[in-house]
Design an enzyme around this catalytic site. Structure first.
Site, short mmCIF file in Angstrom:
data_model
loop_
_atom_site.label_atom_id
_atom_site.label_comp_id
_atom_site.label_asym_id
_atom_site.label_seq_id
_atom_site.Cartn_x
_atom_site.Cartn_y
_atom_site.Cartn_z
N HIS A 1 -70.39 -26.21 -5.93
CA HIS A 1 -70.30 -24.99 -5.10
C HIS A 1 -71.69 -24.40 -4.80
O HIS A 1 -71.81 -23.18 -4.65
CB HIS A 1 -69.38 -23.96 -5.77
CG HIS A 1 -69.88 -23.49 -7.12
ND1 HIS A 1 -69.03 -23.19 -8.16
CD2 HIS A 1 -71.12 -23.26 -7.60
CE1 HIS A 1 -69.73 -22.80 -9.20
NE2 HIS A 1 -71.02 -22.83 -8.88
N HIS B 1 -70.27 -15.48 -10.35
CA HIS B 1 -71.65 -15.49 -10.84
C HIS B 1 -72.20 -14.06 -10.85
O HIS B 1 -73.25 -13.77 -10.28
CB HIS B 1 -72.53 -16.37 -9.96
CG HIS B 1 -72.07 -17.79 -9.84
ND1 HIS B 1 -70.98 -18.17 -9.10
CD2 HIS B 1 -72.57 -18.93 -10.38
CE1 HIS B 1 -70.84 -19.49 -9.18
NE2 HIS B 1 -71.79 -19.97 -9.95
N HIS C 1 -76.56 -29.63 -13.67
CA HIS C 1 -77.67 -28.79 -13.20
C HIS C 1 -78.01 -27.73 -14.23
O HIS C 1 -77.17 -27.34 -15.03
CB HIS C 1 -77.40 -28.15 -11.83
CG HIS C 1 -76.25 -27.19 -11.70
ND1 HIS C 1 -74.95 -27.50 -12.01
CD2 HIS C 1 -76.21 -25.91 -11.24
CE1 HIS C 1 -74.16 -26.46 -11.73
NE2 HIS C 1 -74.91 -25.47 -11.28
N GLU D 1 -70.15 -25.94 -15.84
CA GLU D 1 -69.14 -25.63 -14.82
C GLU D 1 -68.12 -26.76 -14.67
O GLU D 1 -66.99 -26.54 -14.22
CB GLU D 1 -69.81 -25.37 -13.47
CG GLU D 1 -70.58 -24.06 -13.41
CD GLU D 1 -71.36 -23.86 -12.11
OE1 GLU D 1 -71.76 -22.73 -11.84
OE2 GLU D 1 -71.58 -24.85 -11.36
C1 DHB Z 1 -77.14 -23.48 -7.57
C2 DHB Z 1 -76.05 -24.08 -8.18
C3 DHB Z 1 -74.98 -23.32 -8.64
O1 DHB Z 1 -73.88 -23.83 -9.28
C4 DHB Z 1 -74.99 -21.95 -8.46
O2 DHB Z 1 -73.93 -21.24 -8.87
C5 DHB Z 1 -76.08 -21.32 -7.85
C6 DHB Z 1 -77.16 -22.09 -7.41
C7 DHB Z 1 -78.30 -24.27 -7.06
O3 DHB Z 1 -78.42 -25.46 -7.36
O4 DHB Z 1 -79.11 -23.70 -6.30
FE FE Z 2 -72.52 -22.10 -10.06
#
Ligand code: DHB
Ligand code: FE
Length: 286
Positions: A12, A59, A194, A241
């Site tokens: 997302h 978030h 990530h 996540e």
């Molecule tokens: C990014 C990824 C995410 O899951 C999020 O909630 C906000 C930013 C990103 O990679 O920039």
């Molecule tokens: Fe996220």
């Protein structure tokens, strides 16, 4: 009786939504990611369900960081698109389905999942970007009403993967017992690997992601057995996540057919993944 007809898992990343909103999807840096979505979008366009459930995390845009429910459900008629500091995305607000929400709430409570209830909720990129991945051109409205289910993945201790999978299984039972809709689509969102901050900012782990993409189809129990620390260590502090994909998978049958999957590194700071499944047997994963 209602049935889950498909499950869609997708990252997302906010910039995926921004690339769409700004007409940048054909630019060289974005084209491979959006090419990867195309077969899933085409398949989904032919199979609009009566209602969808979208499992996501906020978030700190819709809900203050001081109050983070482990599991929650929205029961509203409509959910506004949150302003995350750059103005609202130019996409439709989300039409809810309070009757379906209250059915799920009651059934899940009776099944041992005490969900927090949001009768009002603004939805952030965790919600609207997956809707855009599904439906790139919604015009005035998303294809069907959508019920939000929220999972805490942002404050330690997050629920375990096993608990998320069990929530999905309970959700599957609750969906089956609902008489008000015939067909249901379910989305599990977030991931893949990530990490956005700290010493490992920028961390991406393709070998973990490929293992996860394979196992979410064929061996979700293996993923449910990993600890939250395993997810954080192997997929990054935000890669956890991925436990929300297990809610989606738990609500589907034991055997599913993979319609399409895609994997692209990087989208912003994230390994962006997509996996689309349809139910193949009537045997539930429970
Ligand atoms: C990014 C990824 C995410 O899951 C999020 O909630 C906000 C930013 C990103 O990679 O920039
Ligand atoms: Fe996220």
């Amino acid at each position: 009786m209602s049935e889950v007809i498909w499950g869609l898992a997708t990252s997302h990343v906010p910039s995926i939504g921004a690339a769409m909103d700004r007409g940048m999807t054909a630019e060289p840096v974005w084209a491979p990611l959006f090419e990867g979505y195309r077969p899933a979008r085409e398949w989904l366009a032919e199979r609009t369900p009566d209602v969808a459930i979208l499992v996501y995390n906020d978030h700190a845009n819709g809900v203050d960081l001081d109050i983070v429910p482990t599991f929650a459900i929205g029961t509203a008629e409509r959910y506004q698109v949150a302003d995350e500091g750059f103005g609202r995305r130019p996409v439709p607000d989300v039409v809810g389905d309070p009757d379906f929400s209250f059915h799920l709430l009651h059934q899940l409570m009776d099944d041992g999942f005490d969900l927090t209830v949001f009768s009002e909720l603004d939805v952030d990129h965790g919600f609207t970007v997956p809707l855009s991945v599904w439906t790139p051109e919604p015009r005035d409205a998303w294809p069907c009403p959508v019920v939000p289910i929220m999972v805490n993945v942002i404050r330690y201790p997050q629920p375990t993967a096993a608990r998320c999978y069990a929530l999905g299984q309970a959700l599957g039972r609750a969906i089956a017992g609902y008489g008000g809709a015939r067909t249901v689509g379910i989305l599990g969102t977030g991931g893949m690997s990530h990490q956005l901050a700290g010493q490992r900012a920028g961390f991406i782990n393709p070998s973990f992601d490929h293992m996860f993409l394979e196992a979410i189809e064929k061996d979700p129990e293996k993923l449910a057995a990993l600890s939250r620390e395993d997810y954080i260590r192997q997929a990054g502090s935000e890669g956890i996540e991925l436990i929300m994909w297990l809610v989606m998978r738990g609500a589907m049958n034991a055997e599913v057919r993979k319609v399409h999957s895609a994997y692209h590194v990087p989208a912003s700071n994230t390994a962006a993944g997509l996996a689309l499944f349809e139910n193949t047997t009537t045997r539930p994963a429970r």
